[in-house]
Design an enzyme around this catalytic site. Structure first.
Site, PDB file in Angstrom:
ATOM      1  CG  ASP A 143      41.160  22.885  29.625  1.00  0.00           C
ATOM      2  OD1 ASP A 143      40.088  22.318  29.896  1.00  0.00           O
ATOM      3  OD2 ASP A 143      42.180  22.251  29.676  1.00  0.00           O
TER       4      ASP A 143
ATOM      5  CG  ASP B 263      36.514  19.119  30.838  1.00  0.00           C
ATOM      6  OD1 ASP B 263      35.538  18.658  30.978  1.00  0.00           O
ATOM      7  OD2 ASP B 263      37.553  18.473  30.825  1.00  0.00           O
TER       8      ASP B 263
END
Length: 339
Positions: A166, A189
């Site tokens: 992230d 991600d």
């Protein structure tokens, strides 16, 4: 009469001079050695007058590693954070989701969440960030955001965004962000969220086998992430199984245009995020597409998942910068801000 005319001309010149000065940004210098206006970036941000309209303020940051957590609040439009150079001018912090906070937040929580783990949070509109490294140095401990964007019309030029899971959060569906010549690295991600992002000639560096993107584009939103002439690379030879993206929400949109994909990108390209009980069958609603992909990771496009798309050349104009950003003229803003 001549004296009156001379006085009028003098006043006109003074007014013109003030307008010219206003056209150039006010400059605040940050220097850790005490040779500027402030020694910390947040102190410089806090000193900027609110609600200045279109008058820009440039916070010029001299070389150094600034260990601080920085917030640019919503009432400070037309702010610029400009480093001396991207390699040696760094903002670094190490918060992460689950870390015990030094004091409870406004809701009484004593542990940080993903969205409060940022190193730099930008809530303001019309912000330029240039020649900086923004890093979350918590390591591979879970969600740990380096850059969290909530404003609209935010441009990053020649920046390095570093983290693990992230790294970059595009946090508002109404927010548009532009990235040019940036390096963005992470594991899982590492580009995520609902915002619209246009990535021009950027390098996406996968540190581990995982997923590059996790868009959560809102239903009805025209664009999610567009990668234009970007380079998807592996940090080292151990990274050999990476997906271009998986959908955090059912209407995720991610499009690659003329990108170079390293051999670490798996032939199927995309993942539907199996096992998501809240949002099953996302492969039926997402829009994942490529146009002009090349490199080892694009050697066998016939093996891409059947629910992704290979776009024809006549669709290229649909994913131009002007189309994606709509009424935001990115180049005009950059020209105005860099005077």
């Amino acid at each position: 009469m001549i004296k009156v005319l001379a006085a009028y001309l003098l006043v006109s010149l003074l007014l013109l001079g003030s307008e010219l000065r206003a056209a150039s940004p006010e400059v605040i210098t940050v220097d850790q050695q005490g040779k500027g206006d402030f020694t910390s970036i947040q102190a410089a941000v806090n000193a900027v007058r609110a609600f200045r309209g279109h008058y820009a303020v440039r916070i010029w940051i001299r070389k150094g590693t600034y260990h601080e957590k920085v917030v640019i609040p919503a009432y400070l439009e037309n702010i610029q954070l400009v480093g001396e150079d991207a390699v040696s001018t760094k903002i670094v912090f190490d918060d992460y989701a689950g870390k015990v906070a030094s004091c409870p937040d406004e809701t009484g929580q004593t542990k940080l969440g993903t969205f409060s783990s940022y190193t730099l949070l930008v809530r303001a509109n019309r912000v330029l960030i240039k020649d900086l490294t923004i890093e979350n140095a918590a390591g591979p401990v879970g969600q740990a955001v380096a850059l969290h964007l909530e404003g609209d019309q935010i441009a990053l030029v020649n920046c390095h965004l570093m983290g693990f899971q992230d790294t970059l959060y595009l946090g508002k569906s109404s927010g548009r962000s532009y990235f040019s010549n940036c390096n963005i690295s992470g594991t899982t991600d590492f580009i995520f969220g609902p915002g619209t992002g246009f990535f021009a000639v950027c390098k996406l560096i996968s540190l581990r086998n995982s997923y590059v993107t996790a868009a959560s584009t809102a239903q009805g939103q025209r664009y999610g992430y567009v990668f234009d002439r970007c380079d998807f690379v592996a940090a080292d030879e151990s990274v050999n199984k990476v997906f271009l993206g998986r959908p955090w929400r059912p209407y995720a949109k991610t499009v690659l245009v003329d990108c170079h994909l390293g051999g670490h990108i798996v032939p199927e390209g995309w993942n539907e995020w199996k096992g998501d009980k809240m949002f099953p069958d996302k492969d039926k609603t997402v829009f994942y597409a490529e146009l002009g992909s090349k490199g080892a990771g694009a050697a066998d496009l016939a093996r891409r998942v059947t629910w992704s798309h290979q776009l024809s050349a006549n669709k290229r104009s649909m994913y131009s910068l002007d189309k994606v950003m709509d009424d935001w003229n990115v180049k005009l803003m950059l020209n105005e801000m860099e005077k």
